[in-house]
Design a protein around this motif. Sequence first.
Motif, PDB file in Angstrom:
ATOM      1  N   ALA A 148       0.746  -1.165   0.014  1.00  0.00           N
ATOM      2  CA  ALA A 148      -0.029   0.038   0.099  1.00  0.00           C
ATOM      3  C   ALA A 148       0.874   1.207   0.004  1.00  0.00           C
ATOM      4  CB  ALA A 148      -0.958   0.081   1.343  1.00  0.00           C
ATOM      5  N   LEU A 149       1.871   1.170   0.694  1.00  0.00           N
ATOM      6  CA  LEU A 149       2.735   2.380   0.712  1.00  0.00           C
ATOM      7  C   LEU A 149       3.397   2.726  -0.621  1.00  0.00           C
ATOM      8  CD1 LEU A 149       4.756   1.871   4.254  1.00  0.00           C
ATOM      9  CD2 LEU A 149       2.743   3.636   3.743  1.00  0.00           C
ATOM     10  N   THR A 202      -0.402   5.376  -0.837  1.00  0.00           N
ATOM     11  CA  THR A 202      -0.886   5.242   0.358  1.00  0.00           C
ATOM     12  C   THR A 202      -0.364   6.097   1.411  1.00  0.00           C
ATOM     13  OG1 THR A 202      -2.021   3.073   0.038  1.00  0.00           O
ATOM     14  CG2 THR A 202      -2.666   4.044   1.918  1.00  0.00           C
ATOM     15  N   GLN A 262      -3.696   7.012   6.070  1.00  0.00           N
ATOM     16  CA  GLN A 262      -4.754   6.174   5.410  1.00  0.00           C
ATOM     17  C   GLN A 262      -4.521   4.789   5.758  1.00  0.00           C
ATOM     18  OE1 GLN A 262      -3.857   7.918   1.551  1.00  0.00           O
ATOM     19  NE2 GLN A 262      -5.973   8.397   1.323  1.00  0.00           N
ATOM     20  N   ARG A 268      -7.726   1.996   5.340  1.00  0.00           N
ATOM     21  CA  ARG A 268      -7.713   1.449   4.044  1.00  0.00           C
ATOM     22  C   ARG A 268      -7.121  -0.182   3.782  1.00  0.00           C
ATOM     23  NH1 ARG A 268      -8.814   4.009  -0.820  1.00  0.00           N
ATOM     24  NH2 ARG A 268      -8.795   6.373  -0.573  1.00  0.00           N
ATOM     25  N   ILE A 269      -6.034  -0.402   4.889  1.00  0.00           N
ATOM     26  CA  ILE A 269      -5.508  -1.761   4.729  1.00  0.00           C
ATOM     27  C   ILE A 269      -5.701  -2.398   5.911  1.00  0.00           C
ATOM     28  CG2 ILE A 269      -3.244  -2.853   4.092  1.00  0.00           C
ATOM     29  CD1 ILE A 269      -4.509  -1.438   1.683  1.00  0.00           C
ATOM     30  N   PRO A 275       8.729   5.624   0.572  1.00  0.00           N
ATOM     31  CA  PRO A 275       7.929   5.056  -0.525  1.00  0.00           C
ATOM     32  C   PRO A 275       7.153   6.122  -1.428  1.00  0.00           C
ATOM     33  CG  PRO A 275       7.462   3.764   1.304  1.00  0.00           C
ATOM     34  CD  PRO A 275       8.076   4.869   2.080  1.00  0.00           C
ATOM     35  N   PHE A 302      -4.223  -7.444  -2.461  1.00  0.00           N
ATOM     36  CA  PHE A 302      -5.205  -7.388  -1.169  1.00  0.00           C
ATOM     37  C   PHE A 302      -6.356  -8.365  -1.452  1.00  0.00           C
ATOM     38  CE2 PHE A 302      -3.790  -2.739  -1.981  1.00  0.00           C
ATOM     39  CZ  PHE A 302      -2.764  -2.774  -1.040  1.00  0.00           C
ATOM     40  N   TRP A 347      -9.136  -8.804  -0.137  1.00  0.00           N
ATOM     41  CA  TRP A 347     -10.324  -8.502   0.116  1.00  0.00           C
ATOM     42  C   TRP A 347     -10.924  -7.901  -1.013  1.00  0.00           C
ATOM     43  CZ3 TRP A 347      -6.315  -6.725   2.908  1.00  0.00           C
ATOM     44  CH2 TRP A 347      -6.035  -5.319   2.815  1.00  0.00           C
ATOM     45  N   TYR A 392      -6.436   0.488  -6.973  1.00  0.00           N
ATOM     46  CA  TYR A 392      -6.103   0.853  -5.998  1.00  0.00           C
ATOM     47  C   TYR A 392      -5.353   1.957  -6.192  1.00  0.00           C
ATOM     48  CZ  TYR A 392      -4.507   1.435  -1.192  1.00  0.00           C
ATOM     49  OH  TYR A 392      -4.229   2.017   0.145  1.00  0.00           O
ATOM     50  N   VAL A 424      -6.166   6.060  -4.918  1.00  0.00           N
ATOM     51  CA  VAL A 424      -5.664   6.384  -3.510  1.00  0.00           C
ATOM     52  C   VAL A 424      -4.798   7.550  -3.859  1.00  0.00           C
ATOM     53  CG1 VAL A 424      -3.413   5.423  -3.330  1.00  0.00           C
ATOM     54  CG2 VAL A 424      -4.720   5.608  -1.313  1.00  0.00           C
TER      55      VAL A 424
END
Lengths: 264, 271
Positions: free
Chosen positions: A162-163, A167, A171, A175-176, B77, B91, B93, B102, B106
Amino acid sequence: MAPARPVVVSLLRNLLLFAGLPVGLIAAWQFASQRGTLPDYLLPSPFQVVAGLVEITRDGTLTTDLSASIFRSVTGFAIATAIAVPIGIAIGWFRSVRKSTYFTLLVLMPIPITAWISLAILWFGIGDKSAIFLVALGAAVPILVNTIHGVEWVDKLFIEAALTLGTGPRQILWRIVLPAAMPSILTGLRLGLRNSWAGLVVAEMIGARSGVGYLIWDSRLMMRSDLMIVGMLLVGILGSTSDQLMSLASKLMLRWSRTDSHDG
Amino acid sequence: MMGEPKIRARGVAKHYRANNLDVRALDPLDLEIYEGEFVCLLGPSGCGKSTLLRMVAGLVTPSAGTLHMDGRLITRPSPERGLVFQEYALFPWMTVLRNVMYGPSVRGLGRAKAEQLARDQIARVGLEGFENHFPSQLSGGMKQRVGIARVWANQPDVLLMDEPFGALDSITRNVLQRDLLGLWMQERRTILFVTHSVEEAIYLADRIVVMSARPGRITAIVPIDAPRPRNLLDQDSIALRAHLTGLVEAQVIATSGGRIAAKSAVGGYVE
């Protein structure tokens, strides 16, 4: 491959397997009652239990008790969820919150709900509030433990992914971490719901004048062992119905975790 | 190579303490990667190649030295540097579509735009029709296609790939290598690709950076000029394979005290 069997045979076999034990138990119970092996005052016969059920259905006691118990159970469980899930998230996510709550929870969490009853009556008196408090407490502990665990042990890989996908650090939690912890949270809800019935019954026995727990308690005092059995069976039915509903709800929410994957 | 490098590592090192011992995961190294280049980091397990990749991603902070991208210091990052994981890291889900959407969503591109980007990338990796599947319903190869599409949908300047095909069977792996090369030929984004497979590196890379284990450092940089798609069975490839295998194995033998020297001499390439 085993040779194909007619559908009827396997259907009958299943019926026998599932229904055999309960039907047999009731038959043996009825038989023992009729022969006098089992005196009425220890365990009334199945017919007497059914007669008792019909009686309290007619005079309205059943509806009163059932609705009182269901109201307390639903309210208590909702309160427990609303409090324990956010606290569990905070404890699981923020190390400082985890440390500062550590000793408090270490001592408080192992106290069984039954040990809280005196305090509940002292604080809330006899009635709904005491029962709701104990239901909430009974549900809250498993919810809290599983939410903490789910949030704390979210796979770091998801967070790294995600990073690198853009993201922001703030968040990540919503989100995660939350969706990733959802299976664990739902497990906590289910265990909490199961646990809350014990709280309800104890609270209604001592701290209420209605409900299935009160029915069980009161029938002992009134020497109505048939109604005692009715009350116990009602708790069993309420418990398993709510458990099935919860299980259905988690299956719907966790559609993604079904394991019908294929290779190739 | 000309101009400013896309990524520049200067004296980058990583060491940490574990069990009261100083572990030198990566000794200070310099490396430059240019725009549009496909660079493979090749080395045995534990040579710090993944650590180096994660430092470029901004997930690991160097103990010494600096990393720059386009002259700007890498401190955390960023979607400019997309990372593809060996374990896919999808992910679970989210559906395939949601996973690929995503990054764009985001970053605030808006739903419609994000979905458009995602559908394009899903088509590019050949997964049309699987948009509404969940990762648990996909095979390993398909999962990594989603992983690649998800990163590509962010249109990163640099793609970082951490042994992306390492968990796949060899047939699927070959297909994905070919398809990745195809994607890259269409859109020449800079790729830094970690692998321990000599063949994979020869098939894919413009330059192979050979690394040694404990402490990790660069032992050789081998450019490959052969046109793509490359035939791993032609004379040049075989000679290159022998050369690189020698380089990699020398490291393994040196660090393992020669115990597996005999085995590796017969078995060819050591994992």
